[in-house]
Motif scaffolding. Structure first.
Motif, PDB file in Angstrom:
ATOM      1  N   SER A 189       0.837  -1.200   0.000  1.00 12.65           N
ATOM      2  CA  SER A 189       0.000   0.000   0.000  1.00 12.65           C
ATOM      3  C   SER A 189       0.867   1.243   0.000  1.00 12.65           C
ATOM      4  O   SER A 189       2.065   1.214   0.290  1.00 12.65           O
ATOM      5  N   HIS A 191       0.667   3.952   1.921  1.00 10.15           N
ATOM      6  CA  HIS A 191       1.013   4.479   3.238  1.00 10.15           C
ATOM      7  C   HIS A 191       0.915   3.361   4.279  1.00 10.15           C
ATOM      8  O   HIS A 191       0.136   2.409   4.129  1.00 10.15           O
ATOM      9  N   LYS A 195      -5.914   5.481   6.099  1.00  7.83           N
ATOM     10  CA  LYS A 195      -6.211   6.586   5.182  1.00  7.83           C
ATOM     11  C   LYS A 195      -6.981   7.707   5.873  1.00  7.83           C
ATOM     12  O   LYS A 195      -6.849   8.877   5.504  1.00  7.83           O
ATOM     13  N   ASN A 196      -7.789   7.366   6.853  1.00  2.52           N
ATOM     14  CA  ASN A 196      -8.623   8.373   7.510  1.00  2.52           C
ATOM     15  C   ASN A 196      -7.876   9.151   8.594  1.00  2.52           C
ATOM     16  O   ASN A 196      -8.496   9.915   9.336  1.00  2.52           O
TER      17      ASN A 196
END
Length: 751
Positions: A189, A191, A195-196
């Motif tokens: 992925s 990061h 994501k939030n």
């Protein structure tokens, strides 16, 4: 199911060894609990089969959280499960641990039961789970995990889960993993964090961090946040000071020095709060699932990017959103940001406003100084927080991020409310090493420097080496820090601020801390080691200073006790007596040998006198005879006192009757013989003895006689003087015939 559950569950049900790595809050707990329960259910595991599954967690709070999830999903099964963590009653756990099919535990308490609990064995273990495996397998738990694995059967299934998984061959080999499946759902992925999660960092000078933190809380009163610090003492100091300044929102603190009950209460209370701030160490950085955490604030820089990922994972759990703020010192910015970029952590900078009015709407430095001045305990906590923070920076491995010499120590101490920065030995040592390295580098670059400069550098190196040698020597001898520095600089009159604080007579709040810091027992042992004495010798009652003259040889007399430390040499007699403790009372026999006041007889001499029952009977008979003799003496004494009391009472009654029969104009007393004898007899009759009180039962001896009221000595004396004034003494010769007797009688009758 989440990604980690979708990939790990089939492998776990097939009995494969798993290395699971997934982002925080992605549901790793169910990824190993579901295969564990399913495996035991298929094998029809019962209470008589013993321990079947073992789950190890690095922290107590995470173990409690895993156990609660296990209770929810396993309520339809009949397996017996137990939670084994420190801080609980070990005896109760010892009685029940052998009956458990599933154990959720911490490494230390599990190893204690393996060593000390009879009947507890893991020979039939089917599944081993390590949650937050990278933390368990590091140097902190290395010896404990090695000892635990030695007691486990090699034929088992093993699962390792963490947000940052280890791939070390040595770690996997010592856990006996066989062809493990590496499940890293977010490895490719973009990061490494959810994501939030919105991540920010701010470059804040060290002396302004508390100001920024307090004003952040004041402007976010409806938020729920976790504040991470590097040490337990910092957590306690910031919590105590912020509570006294009343920011307007509930404050809690959690660290490893608290008792287990307090930690559990804090964990439950913060989880139930809608708006609160929790000050904590990295003990709460892994695995804990708090509901609806809005902010994760890292007041102190994490030791590595992996620790950062675990810290920010307390927010933005599963599909929720969250925010994270990292406060960095100017010297930490470059190295830490580069490390986060390599770990694929997206973070953006937020500028700190330079206007003091905007940054510090309510500066707290003066309030901190006021708290330290009014409360000595707060001042003491501030000093400990300062030292613990500087030590944590000094002990970090990554020196590109953590440089203790680049920190503004004086300004940081002033921001904590302290009058000055406490003296720290390891900081001076690091400065000395840097000075040596700088001088060596300069000498290698400048080959054409003059001979004078070379000599100066050599002198500087020799001074630094001498300082290090003296400090190493001081580790063996108990010497205060200020005395070491004074010896190194040649000025022995300098006193540090800490020593001045200890010497204050009105500083009663630090009395317990001072007695703990100064170990007088070790000082005495060091003195005995230098003189060749034994630990059991009682000859060190007095401390004799060594004379300056020559003793005529290198040998020291055996009876000479050298001074233990320079601090004890400067102590007054009152301070020495306080530190000596209570003495023992000794008795000396005829030979001059000292004995305790109550000394037990040795076993050989006791048995030589006979068996215990016969000695007991002989002792009782002997003491009974003594008591009988004493009883006879006491009874005779009591009877004699009662007899004297009755005689005095009758004599007093007769005297009272004579006073009543006397006339108003005076009483005439006729004395026969020498008048001087009558005076002596009158003087001998005294009423002062009426104050004597006999036994309590003396009033019941004669019921027919009416007991006269007790009279005071002042009343008896006054009556005696008054009766002397009324009396008229008539001197006559002793009557010889009947006529003389009749004449005397008429004269007495007043006829």
């Amino acid at each position: 199911m989440t990604d980690i559950q979708r990939k790990a569950l089939p492998l776990g049900l097939c009995g494969k060894d798993i290395l699971g790595a997934a982002k925080t809050g992605s549901g790793k707990t169910l990824a190993f609990l579901v295969p564990m329960i399913e495996m035991l259910y298929r094998q029809k595991w019962g209470p008589q089969d013993g321990l079947g599954a073992l789950i190890i967690s690095p922290t107590r709070e995470l173990a409690v959280q895993i156990f609660e999830v296990l209770r929810k999903i396993g309520r339809e099964h009949s397996f017996s499960a137990g939670l084994i963590i420190g801080g609980k009653d070990w005896k109760i756990e010892r009685e029940l641990i052998s009956k458990m099919n599933i154990l959720v535990c911490t490494p230390g308490r599990l190893l204690q039961h393996m060593d000390q609990s009879a009947g507890f064995n893991c020979d039939l273990l089917q599944l081993l789970v390590l949650d937050e495996a990278d933390r368990i397998l590091d140097m902190g738990f290395k010896k404990t995990i090695n000892a635990i694995v030695e007691n486990l059967p090699p034929q088992r299934q093993t699962m390792l889960f963490s947000a940052t998984q280890t791939k070390s061959v040595k770690d996997l080999a010592r856990l006996s993993l066989k062809d493990p499946e590496y499940v890293a759902v977010h490895e490719k992925s973009e990061h490494a964090t959810p994501k939030n999660l919105s991540q920010y960092y701010m470059v804040v000078p060290l002396q302004q961090k508390l100001d920024v933190m307090f004003n952040f809380i004041k402007t976010h009163l409806t938020a729920k946040g976790i504040v991470f610090l590097s040490s337990c003492k910092q957590v306690r100091f910031v919590f105590e000071t912020f509570c006294k300044m009343h920011p307007g929102v509930p404050l809690l603190h959690l660290h490893g020095k608290q008792k287990q009950q307090k930690r559990a209460e804090t964990y439950a209370k913060f989880a139930a709060q809608k708006a609160a701030y929790l000050f904590c160490t990295d003990i709460a950085a892994r695995g804990l699932d708090f509901a609806a955490v809005n902010w994760v604030i890292q007041l102190d820089c994490p030791e590595d990017p992996e620790t950062y990922i675990h810290r920010v994972g307390r927010t933005a759990r599963y599909e929720a959103s969250g925010q994270a703020m990292l406060m960095l010192c100017p010297s930490e910015e470059t190295g830490m940001i580069q490390g986060l970029e390599r770990a694929k952590v997206p973070i953006q900078e937020v500028k700190l406003k330079q206007d003091a009015k905007d940054v510090k709407k309510e500066p707290i430095q003066k309030q901190m100084q006021r708290l330290c001045f009014n409360d000595p305990e707060i001042k003491y906590l501030g000093q400990k927080a300062f030292i613990s923070y500087m030590r944590s920076v000094y002990l970090q491995k990554d020196k590109t991020v953590f440089d203790v010499n680049a920190l503004p120590a004086e300004e940081f101490a002033a921001s904590l409310g302290l009058p000055g920065a406490p003296k720290i030995k390891f900081v001076e040592k690091s400065k000395a090493k840097n000075a040596v390295r700088g001088s060596q580098k300069k000498s290698s670059d400048d080959e054409d420097e003059s001979a004078d400069e070379q000599e100066e550098e050599e002198e500087e190196r020799s001074k630094v080496k001498a300082l290090d040698a003296k400090k190493k020597k001081s580790k063996k001898e108990v010497v205060p820090e200020d005395e070491e520095d004074a010896e190194a600089t040649g000025s022995k009159q300098v006193k540090s601020k800490i020593e001045k604080m200890f010497n204050r007579k009105n500083q009663s709040v630090l009395a317990d801390h001072y007695t703990k810091l100064v170990d007088h027992d070790n000082d005495n042992k060091a003195a005995k080691a230098r003189t060749g004495g034994d630990d059991n010798d009682d000859d060190d009652i007095f401390t004799i200073k060594r004379a300056d003259h020559d003793l005529g040889g290198d040998e020291i007399p055996e009876d000479t006790v050298l001074p233990t430390s320079k601090r004890q040499q400067r102590m007054s007699k009152l301070e020495k007596t306080k530190n000596q403790g209570q003495g023992n009372k000794l008795l000396f026999d005829e030979d001059g040998q000292a004995h305790e006041l109550y000394e037990l007889e040795d076993e050989a001499s006791f048995h030589a006198k006979g068996d215990a029952l016969s000695q007991q009977k002989e002792f009782l008979e002997k003491e009974k005879k003594v008591m009988d003799r004493a009883d006879v003496v006491d009874k005779s004494t009591a009877k004699e006192k009662l007899r004297e009391k009755k005689a005095k009472r009758k004599q007093r009654e007769r005297e009272d009757m004579m006073d009543e029969d006397s006339e108003d104009d005076g009483e005439m007393v006729v004395t026969l013989g020498n008048p001087d004898d009558s005076d002596d007899q009158g003087d001998d009759y005294s009423m002062d003895e009426d104050n004597y009180s006999g036994d309590d039962n003396s009033d019941n001896e004669d019921d027919d006689e009416e007991t006269p009221k007790k009279r005071g000595w002042w009343q008896d004396k006054a009556d005696a003087e008054e009766s002397k004034k009324k009396r008229k003494v008539v001197e006559v010769d002793e009557p010889q015939t009947l006529a003389e007797q009749e004449a005397l009688a008429l004269k007495l009758l007043g006829l």
